[in-house]
Enzyme design. Structure first.
Site: not given
Length: 409
Positions: A98, A140, A191, A276
């Site tokens: 970052y 995160e 995912y 999808g």
């Protein structure tokens, strides 16, 4: 929350920054990759860089976040942040990266806006960036902790144990941990990222929904081959279609994603188009395995029945649910073999020509909706559902690739 001194500065400059954000993002990526070419080679999607989608997604997220800070100063945009955090964790992003982004983003803002970027303006936009960055870093860190891995360390070797060509452009790969242990559990809708080494040495990463039942000892992903057209052919999808064979070892992340099926017995609408449909298969597998009696309306749209990946499996899953209905739309229904006849009269199936239309479907007012497919498809369905009076918070979506819908849905 923005500080008192930065709020009026951001409010005054947001129109100018917003108008130039696409150019700012272009300059940012040019600077970033000139200084760190390894990031383009091994982290960022080179295809999305080439077609500009990643640039648009970055621009949309920054502008949307700044606008939310001004319009809703006491509310953090958790939905937007969670979506980004899950994607970052699946890529192995770390907190120190970052700082690199901050350096080149602020330099890009100064380059594009020139003398308008006074020290006060630079400080205000630096504050906007770090409010967003620190929120993402915290989210995160929690995701990595949940998986019991160090920051950025969710990768594991997975062996291809089965390969099946669902359609000419859809390849299903079944994966199992290379050490022979069962695959980690996941929630329906999750995912994983898959990293492959390409002929030029680049290690490119793409995300694929898990389409198997969450309790299985193996994972299944279905990869749509992206063929050259308006943009270049998909590097990773083409490699997997051409090279991945049973016995090969791929590198995959832990499961991530914020579009997951909640517990409960409320009615559901699962609407998808094209590839999808893969996360919907995991949701339906979960409902079947758990013996659910939830009312479920399943909508799927595709070009033709032949292009419909896992078509027979979708019919079979809906058939096993006592209160499920399946509505299919094909732009060209053609003369494909009919799907298996439902064994239960409660499993209703309709097949129509054209594009999906949910405006007349019987839906309860308290239905929770999940959308996955191309953005035009999701925008159309979302608009129709909102027109029917469904509240926006009841309509959830998943985007494959850069999320160009951030701040708009």
């Amino acid at each position: 929350m923005l500080s008192e001194q930065s709020t009026p500065v951001v409010r005054a400059t947001l129109p100018a920054v917003g108008a130039a954000i696409d150019e700012i993002a272009t300059v940012f990526y040019r600077k970033l990759f000139a200084a760190h070419p390894d990031l383009l080679r091994d982290l960022f999607n080179r295809g999305n860089q080439a077609n500009g989608q990643q640039r648009q997604a970055l621009a949309g997220s920054i502008a949307a976040f700044a606008g939310m800070l001004l319009d809703h100063p006491d509310t953090r945009p958790d939905a937007m942040l969670a979506r980004i955090a899950h994607k970052h964790a699946s890529l192995g992003i770390t907190a120190d990266q970052y700082k690199i982004v901050n350096e080149h983003l602020l330099a890009a803002i100064s380059d594009v806006l020139g003398e308008a970027v006074t020290p006060q303006v630079a400080d205000a936009w630096d504050e906007v960036y770090w409010l967003m960055a620190n929120a993402l870093i915290a989210l995160e860190a929690r995701l990595y902790e949940q998986h019991g891995t160090p920051e950025g360390g969710t990768w594991r070797p997975m062996t291809v144990v089965a390969r099946h060509e669902e359609t000419p452009d859809a390849l299903a790969l079944t994966l199992r941990p290379a050490d022979g242990t069962p695959a980690p559990a996941f929630r329906p809708g999750h995912y994983v990222s898959v990293q492959v080494e390409l002929p030029d040495g680049a290690r490119q990463i793409r995300q694929y929904s898990l389409s198997s039942a969450p309790g299985c000892p193996e994972w299944r992903i279905t990869v749509k081959r992206v063929r050259a057209g308006d943009g270049p052919a998909g590097e990773v999808s083409s490699w997997l279609h051409e090279q991945a064979r049973v016995g090969d070892v791929l590198t995959a992340s832990a499961p991530f994603g914020d579009l997951t099926l909640p517990d409960g017995d409320g009615p559901l609408l699962l609407a998808s188009a094209g590839i999808g449909g893969t996360p919907m298969l995991a949701m339906l597998n979960h409902l079947v395995d758990s013996g659910s009696s939830r009312p479920v309306v399943v909508v799927h749209a595709d070009r033709t029945p032949t292009d419909h990946a896992h078509r027979d499996e979708l019919h079979a899953l809906v058939d096993e649910l006592p209160q499920a209905a399946l509505h299919l739309w094909y732009e060209d229904p053609g003369h494909a073999a009919p799907a298996p006849a439902p064994s239960s009269p409660s499993a209703r199936v309709t097949v129509s020509a054209g594009r999906a239309d949910v405006s007349a479907l019987p839906l309860p007012s308290d239905v929770t909706t999940y959308l996955c497919g191309p953005l035009p498809f999701m925008r159309t369905l979302r608009g129709a559902l909102l027109g029917r009076g469904l509240p926006p918070q009841a309509i959830h979506y998943e985007v494959f690739g850069p999320d160009l819908w951030l701040g708009q849905s």
